[in-house]
Design an enzyme around this catalytic site. Structure first.
Site, mmCIF file in Angstrom:
data_model
loop_
_atom_site.group_PDB
_atom_site.id
_atom_site.type_symbol
_atom_site.label_atom_id
_atom_site.label_comp_id
_atom_site.label_asym_id
_atom_site.label_seq_id
_atom_site.Cartn_x
_atom_site.Cartn_y
_atom_site.Cartn_z
ATOM 1 N N ASP A 93 27.465 29.859 21.040
ATOM 2 C CA ASP A 93 26.982 27.674 21.585
ATOM 3 C C ASP A 93 26.569 27.270 20.467
ATOM 4 O OD1 ASP A 93 27.592 29.149 24.353
ATOM 5 O OD2 ASP A 93 26.763 27.284 24.750
ATOM 6 N N GLU A 148 35.654 29.059 25.353
ATOM 7 C CA GLU A 148 35.685 29.431 26.157
ATOM 8 C C GLU A 148 35.626 28.197 27.129
ATOM 9 O OE1 GLU A 148 31.778 30.745 25.261
ATOM 10 O OE2 GLU A 148 30.705 29.024 26.649
#
Ligand SMILES: *[C@@H]1O[C@H](CO)[C@@H](O)[C@H](O)[C@H]1NC(C)=O
Ligand SMILES: *[C@@H]1O[C@H](CO)[C@@H](O)[C@H](O)[C@H]1NC(C)=O
Ligand SMILES: *[C@@H]1O[C@H](CO)[C@@H](O)[C@H](O)[C@H]1NC(C)=O
Ligand SMILES: *[C@@H]1O[C@H](CO)[C@@H](O)[C@H](O)[C@H]1NC(C)=O
Ligand SMILES: *[C@@H]1O[C@H](CO)[C@@H](O)[C@H](O)[C@H]1NC(C)=O
Ligand SMILES: *[C@@H]1O[C@H](CO)[C@@H](O)[C@H](O)[C@H]1NC(C)=O
Ligand SMILES: *[C@@H]1O[C@H](CO)[C@@H](O)[C@H](O)[C@H]1NC(C)=O
Ligand SMILES: *[C@@H]1O[C@H](CO)[C@@H](O)[C@H](O)[C@H]1NC(C)=O
Length: 906
Positions: free
Chosen positions: A469, A539
């Site tokens: 992330d 994702e």
């Protein structure tokens, strides 16, 4: 037709043997052995004297016997202290969580025989112990938890002089794990945390015996770039030679490179002089003529090469060479690269061809139990799903996983995990982890070196994401890049899986992490915002993956099941963990009820979930496929996720028990190599071709009917297809004429081969879903107006006849059985969402895994369709097929002749 078959003997790993005999664990130079198992106990229950406990013959009667690589919980499960059927049921695991016994260290202890001799050297290799450990041998501490840190901290410790003849004792004190403080394997919002946070010896610990010189892991570097330019591949083998003696030694390294065909072998040789106690990186050149190239599964074969080298040492130039160490490595010849395209999106190239990534996120078992057979089944599902890649987010598992991926042609996009300790850099205000201190960079360096060494030669490797992330800070980036360089890393290295920022040394990641993670309607994917089909989505998915009822009943109590369909906004223990945005099914249920109507039973709810899940995974993969060569190309999509760490209600394409479901078959259709798809936004038809070489004339039949079977429109479109490209070929007419709900059938045909390549049926509402893009957040985009599928609730009942066809000579092929099921719709109305299940006759349990050519199919009026199912094992006589659907009578297909024959034979 049959799923990927593997010869398991191919998978026997290296020179490392697992050892059961009471003889010495290793006894000659070049041998290595895994510590065959452990006795474990909580430090709270035993005396705190590790030197004493690490002598042979301590009293361990109260300890638990576990395997060679078991976390504490994994071990207690293997040992039978807990059982996962009970543990996974309802909220039972809560009873264990937070127990003081997991907040203290656990001791792993094993005794084994050794037979050291003069001139022999011994090394202990660890591959990561969670969270950190003190290590003792025969009463001597050989490592402290300052050195042995992190789930991926692989280290070598010298045991020479401590190893003694006869019984020896190795003891590991594993410290408890806190995901915010330690470099461990956290699950963040995937699922509840295991009660022990994964603490323990989760990877093998090995002992190696060598002569005066050790040879470390062989790295294999090739100059192959693309099959059109290389008829000769130069290979450079690199390794470190370690001189254990205080003298100069001469080393000859000899070996063989063996190709997939015996005749391809070539010889390697090199001569080195090592100074006293020197560790030197050496390289040996070789060349391979007419190399056989490794391809991802859909594009070709997976030929593997093997190099076997031995190091012979001589104390003097003229002395007799003696075997000092040996090393084996498998490798494949292929080339992978990635680049930012003109839109700053990452695009991959494999062997010179654009490689659109269609993948899903892999999860290990919650307790890190690794089962090779289960992994093979998972990878077979990956290939059956038409996916070409899995993403491992900081769950790097074991060497066997990469080896299986090599042999089966599954690409692996791997890298470090998000959040917690791993991404606790100063600018990351999302991660609660303790910020990195000086020592953390050392732990990260050891982890990167170790994982790079393990992965480097595997052709299945697509790339390594050093952040997920968030991107690593400059100091961490340098640490990672230096370690990768030291291991001669040739595959792409990418800063992170998102576009939040990047370190200068790596540049932008070119991957987006803009959601969705929760439900969005199918037309979302044809938009041009957020996670819609453009660029590389690292994702993303509509958060679906509802298991079938037979699986739900295995882990949900009656009250959980009642909540599932009657209390749409209540949190569920088997969703993401409590406190995450995905603890409830509110967004999903709102979409489901608004579009498909309320349910009057659990069965109805679960069936509607399958429809919704099928619809949305299909649309995601179709949209990404359709736009593979669009003006802003969709370069890749990783569905979030492939599978789950435990029995879970969402984010998966098959369930924990390996049963398939709606999300599975939506994906399987959406990824077809050659395919024809409907664009929910523009109402057009896309011709899709993912293949390396298929081209030529194609015909597409388009048929649109009302729910009562009445024709609205039909057309035949002739066109040409070209490899790895897609194009819009037709606009469907008459969508606005649909009353309540209609069905669209697309059939793609290879004209020359006279063969149907893809058949694809949609249920359509005249009212489109309308997205409120401006209200998007990180995990979904709300819907302003919903499509109306309530007309599917009271379709006219139709008559479908099923026939089981087993060829009389149905002997298993490589252990596989194959059945055909012919379905015929005798009525003038469509038969909607027919689901086939293969079950054991004797107890009606499902055969898992099973590989259906297609499922949840919708038949046109009077249409006949043949499906196949393949499964492994010798159970042909004990098989029934269940057939059910939205508007047909459920039936069970049996082969009475075979059953009768079986009864006679018994
Ligand atoms: C070993 O320990 C157990 C308790 O854990 C005890 O019952 C047993 O007597 C001990 N055996 C010896 C030989 O000390
Ligand atoms: C597991 O890690 C979490 C932090 O992510 C911590 O709150 C919890 O106490 C840990 N559990 C154990 C048993 O140490
Ligand atoms: C490969 O090695 C051969 C012989 O050693 C050499 O002639 C050739 O130039 C090398 N090729 C490349 C691309 O380095
Ligand atoms: C091993 O390699 C050395 C050094 O290149 C060479 O002299 C020797 O002949 C080789 N031995 C064998 C058995 O191939
Ligand atoms: C091995 O090949 C590399 C790259 O082609 C070259 O730079 C190097 O000099 C070669 N080494 C030997 C020992 O031939
Ligand atoms: C791509 O990134 C570069 C450098 O950050 C920037 O100059 C360029 O405008 C970007 N291109 C696009 C299409 O966003
Ligand atoms: C479909 O319709 C759109 C909009 O009218 C048009 O631009 C496009 O060319 C049509 N596509 C085909 C294949 O006819
Ligand atoms: C959805 O369609 C059904 C008929 O199939 C109709 O009765 C119902 O009113 C519609 N719902 C909405 C919200 O338009």
């Amino acid at each position: 037709m049959y799923p990927h078959t593997l010869t398991l003997s191919l998978l026997a790993l290296c020179a490392i043997t697992s050892h059961a005999e009471p003889g010495p664990l290793v006894s000659s130079a070049g041998q290595g052995a895994v510590i065959p198992g452990w006795n474990i106990q909580s430090a709270t229950l035993i005396e705190d004297d590790m030197s004493k406990l690490s002598q042979p013959d301590a009293n361990i009667t109260s300890w638990h016997r576990v395997g060679p690589r078991d976390t504490v919980m994994g071990g207690l499960l293997h040992n039978g202290v807990h059982d996962d059927k009970t543990l996974f049921y309802s909220e039972n695991m809560e009873q264990l969580a937070g127990r003081a016994i997991f907040q203290a260290p656990w001791i792993y202890r094993e005794e084994f025989m050794m037979k050291p001799s003069e001139g022999q050297y011994f090394t202990l290799k660890t591959h990561g112990i969670t969270s950190k450990a003190d290590i003792y041998l025969n009463g001597v501490q050989i490592a402290s938890s300052e050195q042995q840190q992190g789930s991926y901290g692989g280290h070598k410790y010298d045991l020479t002089g401590i190893i003694k003849p006869g019984s020896n004792c190795l003891l590991i004190k594993a410290y408890p794990t806190n995901y915010l403080r330690d470099f461990a394997m956290g699950f963040v919002d995937w699922n509840p945390y295991p009660p022990d946070n994964g603490t323990g010896v989760w990877r093998n610990v090995e002992i190696f015996q060598t002569g005066p010189v050790s040879m470390l892991t062989l790295r294999v570097i090739t100059d192959f770039t693309d099959p059109t330019v290389n008829d000769n591949v130069n290979v450079t083998l690199k390794t470190e030679l370690v001189n254990h003696t205080p003298r100069t030694v001469h080393v000859e390294v000899n070996g063989t490179i063996t190709g997939p065909i015996q005749a391809d072998s070539s010889v390697i040789a090199g001569m080195f002089e090592l100074n006293p106690s020197e560790t030197r990186t050496v390289s040996i050149n070789a060349s391979i003529r007419n190399p056989q190239i490794w391809w991802p599964a859909g594009w070709g074969e997976q030929p593997m090469y093997n190099v076997h080298a031995s190091a012979m040492s001589r104390e003097t130039q003229e002395g007799q060479p003696i075997l000092s160490d040996s090393s084996i490595q498998d490798f494949g010849i292929r080339h992978v690269s990635s680049h930012l395209n003109e839109h700053n999106d990452t695009a991959f190239v494999v062997n010179g061809y654009p490689f659109q990534v269609l993948g899903a996120g892999y999860s290990p078992d919650m307790f890190m139990r690794f089962d090779e057979k289960r992994t093979i089944n998972i990878f077979r599902y990956v290939l059956d799903l038409g996916l070409n890649t899995i993403r491992l987010e900081g769950k790097q598992e074991h060497p066997e996983l990469y080896k299986l991926a090599d042999y089966m042609g599954v690409m692996i996009l791997t890298g470090w995990e998000c959040c917690d300790k791993w991404e606790a850099w100063e600018y990351n205000h999302d991660a609660d982890g303790v910020k990195w201190g000086d020592q953390d960079y050392e732990i990260a360096r050891a982890a990167m070196l170790h994982e790079a060494e393990m992965m480097e030669p595997h052709p299945s490797l697509l790339g390594f994401l050093v952040g997920s992330d968030y991107w690593p800070n400059d100091r961490a980036t340098d640490v990672f890049l230096d370690a990768l360089k030291e291991m001669d890393w040739q595959s792409p290295v990418i800063a992170s899986a998102s576009k939040r920022g990047y370190p200068e040394a790596l540049g932008p990641s070119g991957m987006k992490m803009s959601g969705p993670y929760d439900w969005v309607p199918p037309n979302y994917w044809y938009g041009d915002d957020e996670g819609a089909a453009f660029g590389f989505g690292s994702e993303l998915g509509a958060g679906v993956g509802t298991p079938e009822l037979s699986s739900l009943k295995k882990f949900m109590a009656d009250e959980d099941l009642r909540i599932l369909w009657q209390e749409p906004d209540v949190g569920l223990y088997h969703m993401s963990n409590n406190g995450s945005s995905f603890y409830t099914r509110s967004i999903y249920n709102q979409g489901l009820f608004s579009r498909y109507g309320n349910s009057d039973s659990l069965e109805d709810y679960v069936e509607k979930c399958q429809m919704a899940d099928y619809e949305t995974t299909r649309a995601q993969f179709e949209a990404y496929s359709a736009r593979q060569n669009a003006s802003r190309p969709a370069t890749g999509a990783i569905y979030w996720m492939l599978n789950s760490a435990w029995p879970n209600l969402h984010w998966q394409l098959f369930d924990y028990y390996l049963n398939t479901m709606g999300s599975y078959f939506g994906t399987k259709i959406g990824t077809r190599m050659e395919h024809v798809a409907y664009d929910y936004e523009s109402q057009s038809v896309w011709l899709i071709n993912h293949s390396l070489q298929n081209e030529g004339e194609r015909e597409i039949s388009v048929d649109l009917i009302q729910r009562n079977g009445k024709k609205i429109s039909s057309a035949k479109v002739k066109t040409m297809t070209t490899p790895h490209s897609s194009k819009e070929v037709y606009n469907v007419t008459g969508i606005e004429k649909i009353q309540d709900v209609g069905f669209l059938r697309l059939i793609l045909r290879d004209v020359k081969e006279k063969k149907d390549l893809s058949r694809n049926v949609y249920w359509l509402s005249p009212i489109p879903d309308v997205l409120d893009w401006s209200e998007s957040n990180w995990y979904y985009t709300p819907v302003a107006e919903y499509a109306n599928y309530t007309g599917l609730d009271d379709l006219p009942q139709v008559n479908v006849k099923g026939k089981l066809k087993i060829p009389w000579d149905n002997t298993p092929v490589n252990g596989w059985y194959l059945f055909e099921v012919e379905l015929e719709n005798k009525s003038k109305q469509p038969a909607f969402f027919i689901h086939l299940n293969i079950i054991h006759n004797h107890d009606h349990s499902q055969v898992m895994p099973a590989y259906w050519s297609d499922n949840y199919v919708t038949l046109w009026p009077k249409e006949k369709l043949t499906l196949t199912v393949a499964y492994e094992g010798d159970i042909m006589h004990d098989i029934h097929i269940q057939v059910s659907g939205r508007n047909i009578e459920s039936q069970v297909l049996k082969n009475l002749e075979i059953e009768a024959l079986w009864d006679l034979g018994n």
